[in-house]
Design a protein around this motif. Structure first.
Motif, PDB file in Angstrom:
ATOM      1  N   SER A  56      -4.290 -31.800 -34.001  1.00  0.00           N
ATOM      2  CA  SER A  56      -3.855 -32.712 -32.927  1.00  0.00           C
ATOM      3  C   SER A  56      -2.957 -33.814 -33.463  1.00  0.00           C
ATOM      4  N   LEU A  57      -3.130 -34.175 -34.726  1.00  0.00           N
ATOM      5  CA  LEU A  57      -2.249 -35.181 -35.330  1.00  0.00           C
ATOM      6  C   LEU A  57      -0.813 -34.656 -35.320  1.00  0.00           C
ATOM      7  N   SER A  60       0.481 -34.502 -31.766  1.00  0.00           N
ATOM      8  CA  SER A  60       0.887 -35.811 -31.233  1.00  0.00           C
ATOM      9  C   SER A  60       2.344 -36.079 -31.562  1.00  0.00           C
ATOM     10  N   TYR A 175      -4.110 -39.598 -40.973  1.00  0.00           N
ATOM     11  CA  TYR A 175      -3.802 -40.472 -39.837  1.00  0.00           C
ATOM     12  C   TYR A 175      -3.170 -41.779 -40.314  1.00  0.00           C
ATOM     13  N   SER A 219       3.650 -30.723 -38.933  1.00  0.00           N
ATOM     14  CA  SER A 219       2.614 -30.093 -38.115  1.00  0.00           C
ATOM     15  C   SER A 219       2.081 -28.822 -38.787  1.00  0.00           C
ATOM     16  N   ALA A 249      -5.731 -28.929 -28.552  1.00  0.00           N
ATOM     17  CA  ALA A 249      -4.940 -30.009 -29.146  1.00  0.00           C
ATOM     18  C   ALA A 249      -4.038 -30.671 -28.100  1.00  0.00           C
ATOM     19  N   VAL A 253      -4.406 -34.569 -27.033  1.00  0.00           N
ATOM     20  CA  VAL A 253      -3.292 -35.488 -27.275  1.00  0.00           C
ATOM     21  C   VAL A 253      -2.836 -36.144 -25.964  1.00  0.00           C
ATOM     22  N   THR A 258      -0.505 -39.888 -25.334  1.00  0.00           N
ATOM     23  CA  THR A 258       0.822 -39.484 -25.799  1.00  0.00           C
ATOM     24  C   THR A 258       1.502 -38.752 -24.646  1.00  0.00           C
ATOM     25  N   CYS A 265       3.721 -42.299 -28.178  1.00  0.00           N
ATOM     26  CA  CYS A 265       2.723 -41.696 -29.069  1.00  0.00           C
ATOM     27  C   CYS A 265       1.561 -42.657 -29.279  1.00  0.00           C
ATOM     28  N   LEU A 267      -1.846 -42.506 -31.686  1.00  0.00           N
ATOM     29  CA  LEU A 267      -2.689 -41.747 -32.619  1.00  0.00           C
ATOM     30  C   LEU A 267      -4.161 -42.072 -32.415  1.00  0.00           C
ATOM     31  N   THR A 270      -5.305 -40.087 -29.665  1.00  0.00           N
ATOM     32  CA  THR A 270      -5.537 -38.689 -30.041  1.00  0.00           C
ATOM     33  C   THR A 270      -6.931 -38.502 -30.633  1.00  0.00           C
TER      34      THR A 270
END
Lengths: 324, 256
Positions: A56-57, A60, A175, A219, A249, A253, A258, A265, A267, A270
Motif C-alpha cells: 500500500s505504501l 499510495s 514509511y 512500488s 491496497a 489507500v 490519497t 497523498c 501516508l 494509508t
C-alpha cells in the motif's frame, strides 16, 4: 480537483476519522466475539498487515502520481517464487531475500517501462501485465504449490532489534524514508505535480517520465520486500498468491485519503486504512461471516468511500459557487 | 535607442502549402510592452510560438541581444531568458504558490547527497516577489487551487520573474477575467516592463492594449501590416488595420 485544505498539517480530519473508525470497529467486534480482543488476535491482525502495508505504501505513491498498478499482487508472487526456489536450493536466506527484492525492482522497471515508454494508461497496461504475471506464476509452479520450504528465512526474520520485530523496523523505515522524500525533497513535489496534471507539470519543467518510471520501480521494490515477509511467514507459494492484494491496497489507500485521481497523498492515512481493513476482515471472520465475503466488504468500502467523496466534492463546488 | 532585446528578421513559417507567417521583421525592447494584435488566424500565435521555441521558423533569423539564436525547444528559449505564460496557465493547482513558483528549479541543500528542499527560503523569496509586484496575495503557502484567475496570473508572472526571464510573452492574460482582476493583471504587466523586462502581450481587447502597450503591431493573413506607437494611433485606426479596412492594408494586399 481543488484542494483547499490547509497544507502542512500533520494530522488532518480524515486521519482522525479513520482512527475513530478503527476504535469503533475494535469496540464492536470485542463485544461481538470473545476471541477478538485478545493479545494473540492483535498479533494476528498486525502479522496479516505486513505485506499489505508495504504494497500500500507503493500504491499510495502510484495513486498520488495519477497511476495505479493492479498487477502488484502478482509481482509479489513472482518475487516470492524466486525466493522460494532459492531457498529450496539451499541458498543463504539473506541472499535469497535480496534476490527477491531485486526481482520486485526488475518487475517494477518492466511495468514502468510499459506504462511510461509505451504510453499506455496505467490501468490498462497493468491489467495486461496482471494476465502475463499470473500465467508466469502458473507456468513457474507447474501446477503444484511450492511448499514445505526450508525454515532458514523464517529463522532469519525472527531477529528482534532492541526487542522490536524486524518487520516493524522495515515498515517504519520504509514509511519514514518515503515520507521524507514526499515532504522534504523535490521528488515529492514533482510526484504530486504529475498527479495533478502531467501536461502542466511537464510545462513547468518537471521530468515527468522519470518521476513516473521511478514510482513504479519503488512500488515494485516494496512488493519484493513484501515477498520476503510473505515467504518468511507462510513458507509456501500457492497458485493464487497475492490475488487480493491489489484490491486491498487500493481500498486501503483511498480509504486513507490519497486521491484516486492523483495529486494528493496521505501516508498516515494509508497505515490507518490498512489497519481498518484488516480489523474488519479479521473481525467479520471471527463473528462467523464466511471468508468469501471479505472481498465483498473491501469492494463495498472502496466504492462507498469514492461515492461519498464524489458527493462531498460536488457539494463543495456548489457551495463555493454560491459564495462567489 | 538602445539595442533591442530581440530582433526578428524575415521570419517565415510554412506548414506544407500554407504560409502562416510571411517575412515578419520585428524589434522587441526591454522596458517596453509590445502588443500583438490581429484576427484569429492572423499569425500572432504562430509568431509567439517561434519566439517561445515551440516552432522552428522555415526562414528568417532571430537575434537575442545581437547574437543569432536558433531555438529547438521551449527549453532553449527559456535558457535565452524568454518565458511564455500561456492562456491555459501551466500551474499545479494542488501545490502551494511558493512550490509552483519554484517547481522544476527548487532551492535545495544536499544532505549526504540527498537534495532537501529549502522550503523557508523559497517561501520568503516568493513572499518578497509578491510584495514587490503588489500582487495582494499574503500567504505564499496557500494552494494555487484556492486562488482566483487574476491571482493565478500573478503567480505565473512571479514564476517567470523568478526564472530571471528577460522577456515575457503573455497570451491573452485577461481573456477569462472579471473587470477588477483585469485591472490588476494589466498593472502587473506594466510593472514587468518597469522592471526592465521586454513584454509581449497578445490580446483581442483593444482598450486593454491601449491601456498598457507602448507599441502595437498588427498581423493580418500572416503578415505584419502595421506598427504604431500608442501615442501616434487611435483605437479606430488599429481596428481598421485588423479588419483590413485601412487604405494601407488594401494597398499592401493588392501588391501580393
Amino acid at each position: 480537483m481543488i484542494n483547499v485544505l490547509p497544507r502542512g498539517a500533520v494530522v488532518e480530519k480524515r486521519e482522525l476519522l479513520l482512527l475513530a473508525a478503527c476504535v469503533l470497529a475494535i469496540a464492536l467486534f470485542a463485544i461481538a466475539s470473545p476471541f477478538f480482543a485478545t493479545a494473540d488476535n492483535a498479533v494476528t491482525i498486525l502479522r496479516n498487515s505486513v505485506e499489505l502495508l508495504l504494497i500500500s505504501l507503493g500504491m499510495s505513491l502510484l495513486l498520488a502520481m495519477g497511476g495505479v498498478d493492479v498487477s502488484i499482487g502478482t509481482v509479489m508472487g513472482l518475487a516470492a517464487f524466486v525466493i522460494g526456489r532459492l531457498l529450496t536450493a539451499a541458498v543463504d536466506p539473506s541472499l535469497a531475500a535480496l534476490a527477491g527484492i531485486l526481482a520486485g525492482t526488475a518487475l517494477g522497471m518492466v511495468t514502468g517501462a510499459v506504462v511510461v515508454f509505451g504510453r499506455i494508461p496505467a490501468i490498462v497496461a497493468t491489467l495486461g501485465l496482471l494476465g502475463v504475471y499470473k500465467a508466469a506464476i502458473y507456468l513457474a509452479l507447474g501446477g503444484a504449490w511450492l511448499s514445505g520450504l526450508p525454515p532458514t528465512l523464517t529463522e532469519m526474520l525472527q531477529v528482534r532489534i532492541v526487542g522490536v520485530p524486524i518487520a516493524v523496523i522495515v515498515i517504519a523505515l520504509s514509511y519514514g524514508v518515503i515520507w521524507l522524500a514526499m515532504r522534504r525533497t523535490p521528488f515529492g513535489l514533482h510526484l504530486l505535480a504529475v498527479g495533478n496534471s502531467e501536461e502542466k507539470a511537464r510545462l513547468q519543467g518537471v521530468n515527468t517520465k522519470l518521476i513516473q518510471f521511478s514510482t513504479f520501480v519503488i512500488s515494485g521494490t516494496l512488493a519484493g520486500v513484501a515477498a520476503v515477509f510473505y515467504i518468511g511467514t507462510y513458507r509456501n507459494v500457492e497458485m493464487t498468491i497475492g490475488s487480493t492484494l491489489a484490491l486491498d491496497a487500493i481500498a486501503a489507500v483511498v480509504l486513507g485519503g490519497t486521491s484516486i485521481l492523483g495529486g494528493k497523498c496521505s501516508l498516515l492515512g494509508t497505515v490507518l486504512g490498512v489497519l481498518l481493513l484488516r480489523i474488519l476482515q479479521n473481525g467479520l471472520l471471527l463473528v462467523g461471516v464466511p471468508s468469501l465475503w471479505q472481498a465483498v466488504v473491501t469492494g463495498a468500502l472502496l466504492i462507498g468511500v469514492l461515492s461519498i467523496e464524489g458527493l462531498s466534492g460536488r457539494l463543495q463546488l456548489k457551495f463555493a459557487g454560491a459564495t462567489q | 535607442m538602445t539595442e533591442p532585446f530581440l530582433l526578428a528578421k524575415g521570419i517565415t513559417k510554412r506548414f506544407g502549402a500554407l504560409t502562416a507567417l510571411s517575412n515578419v521583421d520585428l524589434e522587441i525592447r526591454r522596458g517596453e510592452v509590445l502588443a500583438l494584435l490581429g484576427d484569429n488566424g492572423a499569425g500572432k500565435s504562430t509568431f509567439i510560438k517561434v519566439l517561445a521555441g515551440a516552432h522552428a521558423p522555415s526562414d528568417g533569423q532571430l537575434l537575442v541581444e545581437g547574437h543569432p539564436v536558433s531555438f529547438n525547444s521551449p527549453k532553449d528559449a527559456a535558457a535565452a531568458g524568454i518565458a511564455t505564460i500561456f492562456q491555459e496557465l501551466a500551474l499545479s493547482e494542488n501545490l502551494s504558490i511558493a512550490e509552483n513558483v519554484f517547481l522544476g528549479r527548487e532551492m535545495k541543500r544536499s544532505v549526504f547527497g540527498v537534495p532537501f528542499l529549502k522550503r523557508a527560503e523559497m517561501k520568503k523569496r516568493v513572499g518578497d516577489l509578491l510584495v514587490e509586484l503588489d500582487a495582494h496575495i499574503s500567504d505564499p503557502s496557500a494552494a494555487v487551487g484556492s486562488l482566483s484567475g487574476g491571482q493565478r496570473q500573478a503567480v505565473a508572472i512571479c514564476r517567470a520573474l523568478n526564472l530571471n526571464a528577460k522577456m515575457v510573452i503573455m497570451d491573452e492574460p485577461t481573456a477569462a477575467l472579471a473587470v477588477a482582476e483585469t485591472r490588476k493583471v494589466l498593472e502587473l504587466t506594466r510593472r514587468l516592463a518597469t522592471r526592465g523586462c521586454a513584454v509581449v502581450l497578445i490580446s483581442h481587447n483593444i482598450s486593454d492594449v491601449f491601456e498598457v502597450a507602448d507599441r502595437m503591431v498588427v498581423f493580418r493573413r500572416g503578415r505584419k501590416v502595421a506598427e504604431r506607437l500608442r501615442d501616434q494611433t487611435t483605437p479606430e485606426e488599429i481596428v481598421a488595420f485588423i479588419t483590413g479596412a485601412h487604405a494601407d492594408v488594401r494597398a499592401l494586399e493588392k501588391t501580393r
